[in-house]
Write a protein that holds these residues in place. Structure first.
Motif, PDB file in Angstrom:
ATOM      1  N   SER B 334       0.851  -1.190   0.000  1.00 59.31           N
ATOM      2  CA  SER B 334       0.000   0.000   0.000  1.00 59.31           C
ATOM      3  C   SER B 334       0.893   1.249   0.000  1.00 59.31           C
ATOM      4  O   SER B 334       1.751   1.405   0.867  1.00 59.31           O
ATOM      5  N   SER B 335       0.692   2.138  -0.991  1.00 57.41           N
ATOM      6  CA  SER B 335       1.561   3.315  -1.101  1.00 57.41           C
ATOM      7  C   SER B 335       1.206   4.350  -0.053  1.00 57.41           C
ATOM      8  O   SER B 335       0.042   4.709   0.089  1.00 57.41           O
ATOM      9  N   GLN B 368       5.165  18.888  -7.765  1.00 55.83           N
ATOM     10  CA  GLN B 368       4.221  18.553  -6.701  1.00 55.83           C
ATOM     11  C   GLN B 368       3.493  17.244  -7.005  1.00 55.83           C
ATOM     12  O   GLN B 368       3.460  16.779  -8.144  1.00 55.83           O
ATOM     13  N   CYS B 369       2.937  16.662  -5.958  1.00 54.10           N
ATOM     14  CA  CYS B 369       2.154  15.442  -6.160  1.00 54.10           C
ATOM     15  C   CYS B 369       0.985  15.432  -5.195  1.00 54.10           C
ATOM     16  O   CYS B 369       0.989  16.124  -4.181  1.00 54.10           O
ATOM     17  N   LYS B 370      -0.022  14.659  -5.530  1.00 54.17           N
ATOM     18  CA  LYS B 370      -1.243  14.612  -4.727  1.00 54.17           C
ATOM     19  C   LYS B 370      -1.099  13.702  -3.517  1.00 54.17           C
ATOM     20  O   LYS B 370      -0.361  12.719  -3.554  1.00 54.17           O
ATOM     21  N   ALA B 371      -1.846  14.029  -2.472  1.00 54.35           N
ATOM     22  CA  ALA B 371      -1.941  13.131  -1.318  1.00 54.35           C
ATOM     23  C   ALA B 371      -2.915  12.019  -1.664  1.00 54.35           C
ATOM     24  O   ALA B 371      -4.078  12.271  -1.951  1.00 54.35           O
ATOM     25  N   GLN B 372      -2.414  10.813  -1.682  1.00 50.21           N
ATOM     26  CA  GLN B 372      -3.287   9.652  -1.859  1.00 50.21           C
ATOM     27  C   GLN B 372      -3.602   9.159  -0.462  1.00 50.21           C
ATOM     28  O   GLN B 372      -2.694   8.822   0.292  1.00 50.21           O
ATOM     29  N   HIS B 373      -4.876   9.111  -0.131  1.00 58.67           N
ATOM     30  CA  HIS B 373      -5.205   8.704   1.240  1.00 58.67           C
ATOM     31  C   HIS B 373      -5.141   7.195   1.398  1.00 58.67           C
ATOM     32  O   HIS B 373      -6.039   6.471   0.998  1.00 58.67           O
TER      33      HIS B 373
END
Lengths: 378, 378
Positions: B334-335, B368-373
């Motif tokens: 899981s990332s 930048q990169c998105k927060a993956q919940h």
């Protein structure tokens, strides 16, 4: 209404005349003070018993009323903001200069005694060079009853002209006045009240001091919890008051709201019970040898190895420092820090915040002036 | 030392090997955990009993140690900042991708449970659109014992790479990660510690959210008084500790200071007694229908007409969320939110603050990169 306790408590002031459009206000004034209630500002200014005029009319009327008083040779205390447009501010600054009268822009929170003491102590150099100021304030400003123009930015509405002006005044006072550049972002996030309700800005001063100013009037977080639970007007706040502004507004039509605001004037309003100095939210001023934290009762000094406290005694009524400046101007020809030029300089910063937020660019400031530390008679 | 209580308290973790240059640390490890103490990182990574490596070496060594672990096929938890240079960050991101292992950058305060909960609740949309974040922190960072390179900016010293990185991580986590532009000012005001000790910045996100980040490590004002007198590590602070960092440093030579820092490692340090979640100073997140104030015990929600509180239970030890992410990566592929890409994006913001402060210009962000919940196993 906010100045009534100040005038009443000060033996140096006698209220001899007043002008108001509402008969109720004029009658109440004549009954309470035995002076003369006038229908027009011009008539009031012609009264030879008047030495100074306090102008608390809506922002957009300041210019006419300041010109009337200056023409009549009266000294002037005018509410902040001095004006909405820089053109009006120029007209007022020139008019009082030509008339040879003093113009004081206030009350403003730069008059708060903790701000005044901190500014003088910083200027003395005892804490070393001032490096950074952080000012923030979270209030319910946008949800207090408003006249329609108070929700239109181009007419001086929103948090810039009524609220940022205080924060700018405080920060400029602490840093000596000569702001240099500003970059800012604003938010107008409630479609029902479509004017700026928040902003955040970085400002520099000629001295190299940097400043961070943040404000929200959206009535959620209340930064008075970081000011010993003391409100802007020096009153003690209780947790059960939370959400009061929004609740009170919820059932009002726009007409009701405007009527409520318009009738909240002399003769009908109620007085706030202040027990502490007024304030405009948390302010930290960082110097080389100490950080100063402003509180409603004085200044917390966070030194290299020790904390101490500089008391700013409250009383006998709020805003005494405003009358100190006024009496100094009238009786001793002493120029206040918060002069017309000062008020114009703070107004310039308000406009620069809007300009920067719209353009995304840093804005250079060109109408700044220095804080002259007036020695008040007290 | 800070991770020891976390590892000790978590039955999902078994410390089987360690590498350290100091024999004292290796001996202490073997004595306390019965595992193997290695002199080199490469030897540790070759140990087949190791599934994941936690890298807590000085910033500038991260790249070599991450490469060694990735090459050996181990999952990695590396301390923030991921790297000092963007080039090193790129190398690390590519190396772990090629090796097919997970890289988690942490601990960072974006792992603090109140931050994690607030980010998820904001992302759910229950409070409406996120509009503005204000984060501030006033600490004694600059006066804690330092190795010489920790006072040289170009080697990753000063408050940017060690402290701003936390604040950036927290703010990006709350706002979803995709920062857009930043304008900032920095201060290097103590000639004896000639690196950045403070900064203030305005940042925007692709979503339109604006953020205000301010930090001072000059050991005067202590913003923990606005965090219920709880320190960064979750410990209760007492007023008599004021000024401790400067006092402790006052009589040390630079050599003594470096020695003190270098020996504050496993086997010699002492453990902090945490009773609350860790934090990184006051944070206010303003949404359309509520402001969220992060505290060490949860989130104060300032809604339209009512206040409420979302609890963030502490325990059994600090930093459990970091191990949740690590176990999720190792056991469930899981990332984590705080991946190598995430750490690189936060590092980019650190560099952008320095660039903006030097140039006076707004800096566009491009990595930048998105927060993956991630849904953690708990």
């Amino acid at each position: 209404m906010l100045m009534v306790p100040t005038f009443d408590a000060d033996p140096r002031v006698k209220l001899v005349a007043a002008a108001a459009p509402r008969a109720e206000s004029r009658d109440a004034f004549e009954r309470d003070y035995g002076g003369t209630g006038y229908e027009s500002v011009e008539a009031l200014c012609a009264d030879p018993s008047v030495e100074a005029v306090y102008i608390a009319t809506p922002h957009q009327m300041h210019v006419d009323h300041v010109l009337a008083a200056a023409k009549a040779g009266k000294h002037i205390l005018v509410e902040k903001p001095l004006a909405i447009s820089m053109e009006d501010a120029d007209i007022m600054v020139n008019a009082v200069r030509e008339a040879g009268v003093h113009l004081i822009v206030g009350p403003s929170h730069s008059f708060d005694l903790p701000v005044d003491i901190a500014a003088r102590r910083i200027a003395s150099g005892e804490f070393g060079t001032l490096r950074m100021i952080q000012a923030l304030n979270y209030t319910d400003f946008l949800y207090r009853p408003r006249r329609p123009e108070e929700l239109r930015t181009e007419e001086g509405g929103g948090v810039l002209f009524s609220q940022a002006i205080h924060q700018i005044d405080v920060v400029r006072r602490l840093a000596g006045g000569m702001a240099d550049k500003i970059v800012a972002m604003t938010g107008a996030w409630d479609p029902k009240r479509p004017t700026e309700g928040a902003f955040t800005a970085l400002m520099t001063f000629e001295t190299g001091c940097i400043a961070n100013l943040t404000y929200s009037g959206y009535a959620h977080f209340d930064s008075d919890i970081w000011m010993n639970n003391v409100g802007e007007l020096g009153q003690t706040k209780t947790p059960d008051a939370y959400g009061g502004a929004r609740r009170a507004l919820a059932d009002l039509s726009p007409e009701d709201e405007a009527r409520l605001k318009t009738t909240r004037t002399f003769g009908s309003g109620k007085t706030i019970e202040a027990e502490h100095n007024e304030h405009f939210g948390p302010v930290i001023a960082m110097c080389d040898r100490a950080d100063l934290r402003l509180t409603p009762d004085g200044i917390e000094v966070f030194g290299d190895t020790e904390r101490s406290f500089i008391e700013a005694p409250f009383g006998p009524a709020p805003r005494k420092t405003v009358l100190d400046a006024l009496v100094g101007a009238v009786r001793e020809d002493s120029s206040p820090v918060q002069s017309g030029e000062w008020g114009r300089a703070s107004l310039e910063v308000c406009h620069a915040i809007l300009t920067s937020a719209a353009s995304g660019q840093t804005v250079a400031l060109r109408h700044q002036c220095k804080a002259q530390h007036q020695e008040f008679p007290r």
